[in-house]
Design a protein around this motif. Structure first.
Motif, PDB file in Angstrom:
ATOM      1  N   SER A  12      -7.449  66.698 -83.069  1.00 17.78           N
ATOM      2  CA  SER A  12      -7.397  65.283 -84.556  1.00 17.78           C
ATOM      3  C   SER A  12      -6.742  65.111 -84.863  1.00 17.78           C
ATOM      4  CB  SER A  12      -8.554  66.629 -85.042  1.00 17.78           C
ATOM      5  OG  SER A  12      -8.175  67.955 -85.466  1.00 17.78           O
ATOM      6  N   THR A  13      -5.627  65.477 -84.377  1.00 23.76           N
ATOM      7  CA  THR A  13      -4.494  65.696 -85.400  1.00 23.76           C
ATOM      8  C   THR A  13      -3.605  64.163 -84.755  1.00 23.76           C
ATOM      9  OG1 THR A  13      -3.023  67.307 -84.505  1.00 23.76           O
ATOM     10  CG2 THR A  13      -3.802  67.086 -86.836  1.00 23.76           C
ATOM     11  N   LEU A  32       0.300  59.635 -82.577  1.00 19.12           N
ATOM     12  CA  LEU A  32       1.118  60.185 -83.302  1.00 19.12           C
ATOM     13  C   LEU A  32       2.684  59.100 -83.744  1.00 19.12           C
ATOM     14  CD1 LEU A  32       0.670  62.166 -80.435  1.00 19.12           C
ATOM     15  CD2 LEU A  32       2.418  64.066 -81.790  1.00 19.12           C
ATOM     16  N   SER A  33       3.766  59.501 -83.728  1.00 18.61           N
ATOM     17  CA  SER A  33       4.717  58.694 -84.465  1.00 18.61           C
ATOM     18  C   SER A  33       5.589  58.479 -83.500  1.00 18.61           C
ATOM     19  CB  SER A  33       5.509  59.364 -86.058  1.00 18.61           C
ATOM     20  OG  SER A  33       5.889  60.497 -85.374  1.00 18.61           O
ATOM     21  N   GLY A  34       6.072  57.177 -83.928  1.00 20.10           N
ATOM     22  CA  GLY A  34       6.843  56.798 -83.029  1.00 20.10           C
ATOM     23  C   GLY A  34       7.854  57.694 -81.949  1.00 20.10           C
ATOM     24  N   LYS A  35       8.407  58.565 -83.618  1.00 19.43           N
ATOM     25  CA  LYS A  35       9.041  60.301 -82.806  1.00 19.43           C
ATOM     26  C   LYS A  35       9.014  60.846 -82.640  1.00 19.43           C
ATOM     27  CE  LYS A  35      12.687  62.597 -85.440  1.00 19.43           C
ATOM     28  NZ  LYS A  35      13.563  63.149 -86.642  1.00 19.43           N
ATOM     29  N   GLN A  36       7.577  61.274 -82.434  1.00 16.27           N
ATOM     30  CA  GLN A  36       6.304  62.348 -82.165  1.00 16.27           C
ATOM     31  C   GLN A  36       7.172  62.267 -80.270  1.00 16.27           C
ATOM     32  OE1 GLN A  36       3.844  62.624 -84.971  1.00 16.27           O
ATOM     33  NE2 GLN A  36       4.417  64.914 -85.275  1.00 16.27           N
ATOM     34  N   MET A  37       6.028  60.539 -80.422  1.00 11.56           N
ATOM     35  CA  MET A  37       5.624  59.992 -79.168  1.00 11.56           C
ATOM     36  C   MET A  37       6.544  60.371 -78.237  1.00 11.56           C
ATOM     37  SD  MET A  37       2.668  59.583 -78.944  1.00 11.56           S
ATOM     38  CE  MET A  37       3.369  58.918 -77.243  1.00 11.56           C
ATOM     39  N   GLU A  38       8.057  59.969 -78.044  1.00 11.83           N
ATOM     40  CA  GLU A  38       9.041  59.747 -77.856  1.00 11.83           C
ATOM     41  C   GLU A  38       9.710  61.357 -77.034  1.00 11.83           C
ATOM     42  OE1 GLU A  38      11.326  55.690 -79.237  1.00 11.83           O
ATOM     43  OE2 GLU A  38      11.707  57.686 -80.725  1.00 11.83           O
ATOM     44  N   GLY A  39       9.611  61.969 -78.534  1.00  8.07           N
ATOM     45  CA  GLY A  39      10.004  63.356 -77.746  1.00  8.07           C
ATOM     46  C   GLY A  39       9.110  63.818 -77.204  1.00  8.07           C
ATOM     47  N   LEU A  40       7.949  63.519 -76.828  1.00  8.20           N
ATOM     48  CA  LEU A  40       6.864  64.110 -76.074  1.00  8.20           C
ATOM     49  C   LEU A  40       7.402  63.006 -74.585  1.00  8.20           C
ATOM     50  CD1 LEU A  40       3.250  63.459 -77.660  1.00  8.20           C
ATOM     51  CD2 LEU A  40       4.299  65.965 -77.080  1.00  8.20           C
ATOM     52  N   PHE A  41       7.888  61.962 -74.658  1.00  9.59           N
ATOM     53  CA  PHE A  41       8.487  61.775 -73.262  1.00  9.59           C
ATOM     54  C   PHE A  41       9.284  62.835 -72.458  1.00  9.59           C
ATOM     55  CE2 PHE A  41       5.305  58.544 -73.744  1.00  9.59           C
ATOM     56  CZ  PHE A  41       4.858  57.759 -72.144  1.00  9.59           C
ATOM     57  N   SER A  42      10.298  62.694 -73.277  1.00 10.49           N
ATOM     58  CA  SER A  42      11.581  63.482 -73.364  1.00 10.49           C
ATOM     59  C   SER A  42      10.757  64.596 -72.326  1.00 10.49           C
ATOM     60  CB  SER A  42      12.034  63.484 -74.414  1.00 10.49           C
ATOM     61  OG  SER A  42      11.574  64.452 -75.126  1.00 10.49           O
ATOM     62  N   GLN A  43       9.571  65.507 -73.237  1.00  9.85           N
ATOM     63  CA  GLN A  43       9.022  66.587 -72.627  1.00  9.85           C
ATOM     64  C   GLN A  43       8.904  66.630 -71.115  1.00  9.85           C
ATOM     65  OE1 GLN A  43       7.703  69.307 -74.945  1.00  9.85           O
ATOM     66  NE2 GLN A  43       7.744  68.363 -76.569  1.00  9.85           N
ATOM     67  N   ILE A  44       8.499  65.307 -71.073  1.00 10.50           N
ATOM     68  CA  ILE A  44       8.176  65.386 -69.028  1.00 10.50           C
ATOM     69  C   ILE A  44       8.662  64.448 -67.835  1.00 10.50           C
ATOM     70  CG2 ILE A  44       5.367  65.580 -69.987  1.00 10.50           C
ATOM     71  CD1 ILE A  44       5.073  62.292 -69.532  1.00 10.50           C
ATOM     72  N   ASP A  45       9.778  64.549 -68.759  1.00 12.20           N
ATOM     73  CA  ASP A  45      11.705  63.534 -68.019  1.00 12.20           C
ATOM     74  C   ASP A  45      10.870  62.043 -67.519  1.00 12.20           C
ATOM     75  OD1 ASP A  45      14.221  63.621 -67.099  1.00 12.20           O
ATOM     76  OD2 ASP A  45      13.451  64.023 -65.164  1.00 12.20           O
ATOM     77  N   ARG A  46      10.447  61.462 -68.772  1.00 14.56           N
ATOM     78  CA  ARG A  46       9.945  60.006 -68.590  1.00 14.56           C
ATOM     79  C   ARG A  46      10.455  59.531 -69.532  1.00 14.56           C
ATOM     80  NH1 ARG A  46       8.936  61.448 -64.493  1.00 14.56           N
ATOM     81  NH2 ARG A  46       7.472  61.172 -62.597  1.00 14.56           N
ATOM     82  N   SER A  47      10.377  57.712 -69.829  1.00 15.30           N
ATOM     83  CA  SER A  47      10.581  56.814 -70.714  1.00 15.30           C
ATOM     84  C   SER A  47      10.190  56.100 -71.381  1.00 15.30           C
ATOM     85  CB  SER A  47      12.188  56.707 -70.511  1.00 15.30           C
ATOM     86  OG  SER A  47      12.662  55.689 -71.238  1.00 15.30           O
ATOM     87  N   GLY A  66       1.029  55.870 -83.805  1.00 11.64           N
ATOM     88  CA  GLY A  66       2.388  55.052 -83.453  1.00 11.64           C
ATOM     89  C   GLY A  66       1.931  53.540 -82.406  1.00 11.64           C
ATOM     90  N   LEU A  67       1.135  53.248 -82.520  1.00  6.47           N
ATOM     91  CA  LEU A  67       0.937  52.003 -81.482  1.00  6.47           C
ATOM     92  C   LEU A  67       2.092  50.503 -81.563  1.00  6.47           C
ATOM     93  CD1 LEU A  67      -0.488  50.399 -79.206  1.00  6.47           C
ATOM     94  CD2 LEU A  67      -2.261  50.022 -80.546  1.00  6.47           C
ATOM     95  N   GLY A  68       1.490  50.430 -82.947  1.00  6.15           N
ATOM     96  CA  GLY A  68       2.734  48.785 -83.275  1.00  6.15           C
ATOM     97  C   GLY A  68       4.065  49.419 -83.352  1.00  6.15           C
ATOM     98  N   ILE A  69       5.235  50.519 -83.826  1.00  3.00           N
ATOM     99  CA  ILE A  69       6.252  50.659 -83.318  1.00  3.00           C
ATOM    100  C   ILE A  69       6.548  50.979 -82.860  1.00  3.00           C
ATOM    101  CG2 ILE A  69       5.696  53.559 -84.461  1.00  3.00           C
ATOM    102  CD1 ILE A  69       8.833  51.029 -85.457  1.00  3.00           C
ATOM    103  N   LEU A  70       5.933  51.290 -80.968  1.00  4.53           N
ATOM    104  CA  LEU A  70       6.487  51.770 -80.330  1.00  4.53           C
ATOM    105  C   LEU A  70       6.716  49.924 -79.690  1.00  4.53           C
ATOM    106  CD1 LEU A  70       4.619  55.045 -79.134  1.00  4.53           C
ATOM    107  CD2 LEU A  70       7.132  54.629 -80.153  1.00  4.53           C
ATOM    108  N   ALA A  71       5.526  49.329 -79.497  1.00  2.00           N
ATOM    109  CA  ALA A  71       4.993  47.808 -79.114  1.00  2.00           C
ATOM    110  C   ALA A  71       6.038  47.474 -79.536  1.00  2.00           C
ATOM    111  CB  ALA A  71       3.909  47.280 -79.386  1.00  2.00           C
ATOM    112  N   ARG A  72       6.790  47.681 -80.740  1.00  2.00           N
ATOM    113  CA  ARG A  72       7.279  46.714 -81.470  1.00  2.00           C
ATOM    114  C   ARG A  72       9.112  47.149 -81.085  1.00  2.00           C
ATOM    115  NH1 ARG A  72       3.990  46.468 -85.571  1.00  2.00           N
ATOM    116  NH2 ARG A  72       5.191  48.224 -86.487  1.00  2.00           N
TER     117      ARG A  72
END
Length: 265
Positions: A12-13, A32-47, A66-72
């Motif tokens: 739900s978060t 999730l926030s842009g920073k959180q999303m980047e951290g999740l990607f690093s955990q699965i070894d993807r960029s 995190g959609l807008g910040i990641l898209a930009r």
């Protein structure tokens, strides 16, 4: 060619699912926030810079935070239907016109050998829809927010190799919990969320011998628990004659920790 998938975050978060094949990779939602999303990607070894795009299901904040910040930041294409675009544009900030793509409901768009099918669900958003990923006869279904699973939806999602399937709440916990009745009524309604038992009943009608994994997703942090969801779904499925652990297994998802990258074979 094969597909891989990871439920990066579910609850739900915040919600986000990663799916790739040999040539393309997509993020379903960025809740999730842009920073959180980047951290999740690093955990699965993807960029994130390698993504082919972000597919949006609906405009609720736990799916687009995190959609807008990641898209930009990564100049990513964003796909959503027209009503969802209208609803979420004031919420995500400026996204360049050449990054905006309309993905109509009940259509298929192809990206190389990866076909992505959209289908409508019953949820209190502008025009909520989820996705089925097809490649070489293999199928992944993502469906995390719906008040019920209609016969039409069952026909679309039947026979997948892997499911990301909503198991939002335990009805008893919800009814006895601290939420005001207006919110309880919304969750229990046909445009709310699927309970553990109702999810399992729907699963029993769409699973086939192809199915290997079911990820129990979008668990409420207040009205469900991983062990309870797994137990309830297992009991209901076994009551329908489907034994967990024989041809398929149930997997937990988490609001902060991604599942292992899984290869669809």
């Amino acid at each position: 060619m094969t597909m891989h998938m990871s439920v990066l975050a579910s609850g739900s978060t915040g919600n986000a699912i990663f799916i790739e094949n040999e040539h393309h990779s997509f993020l379903v939602d960025a809740g999730l926030s842009g920073k959180q999303m980047e951290g999740l990607f690093s955990q699965i070894d993807r960029s994130m810079k390698d993504l082919s795009g972000i597919l949006v299901t609906h405009e609720h904040s736990d799916h687009i935070k995190g959609l807008g910040i990641l898209a930009r930041r990564y100049n990513l294409p964003v796909y959503a239907n027209e009503k969802t675009w209208h609803a979420m544009e004031p919420l995500i900030g400026n996204v360049q016109t050449d990054q905006k793509f309309v993905f109509p409901m009940e259509t298929v768009q192809s990206f190389g050998g990866l076909d992505i099918e959209s289908f409508g669900v019953s949820h209190d958003a502008a025009e909520p829809m989820f996705y089925v990923f097809h490649e070489n006869g293999k199928k992944i279904v993502v469906m995390t927010d719906t008040g019920y699973v209609s016969d039409r939806m069952k026909g679309i999602i039947k026979g997948a190799d892997a499911y990301v399937f909503e198991s939002n709440h335990d009805v008893g916990m919800l009814r006895m919990g601290r939420y005001p009745w207006s919110i309880k009524r919304r969750i229990l309604s046909d445009v709310g969320h699927v309970s553990n038992e109702d999810a399992a009943i729907a699963m029993s009608e769409v699973l086939t011998d192809n199915t290997k994994r079911i990820y129990l997703s979008h668990l409420s942090k207040d009205n469900n628990m991983k062990d309870l969801a797994r137990m309830s779904v297992t009991q209901t499925l076994e009551g329908c004659g489907l034994k967990v652990g024989e041809t398929f297994d149930l997997y937990d998802t988490d609001a902060k920790t991604p599942t292992d990258l899984y290869k669809i074979v």
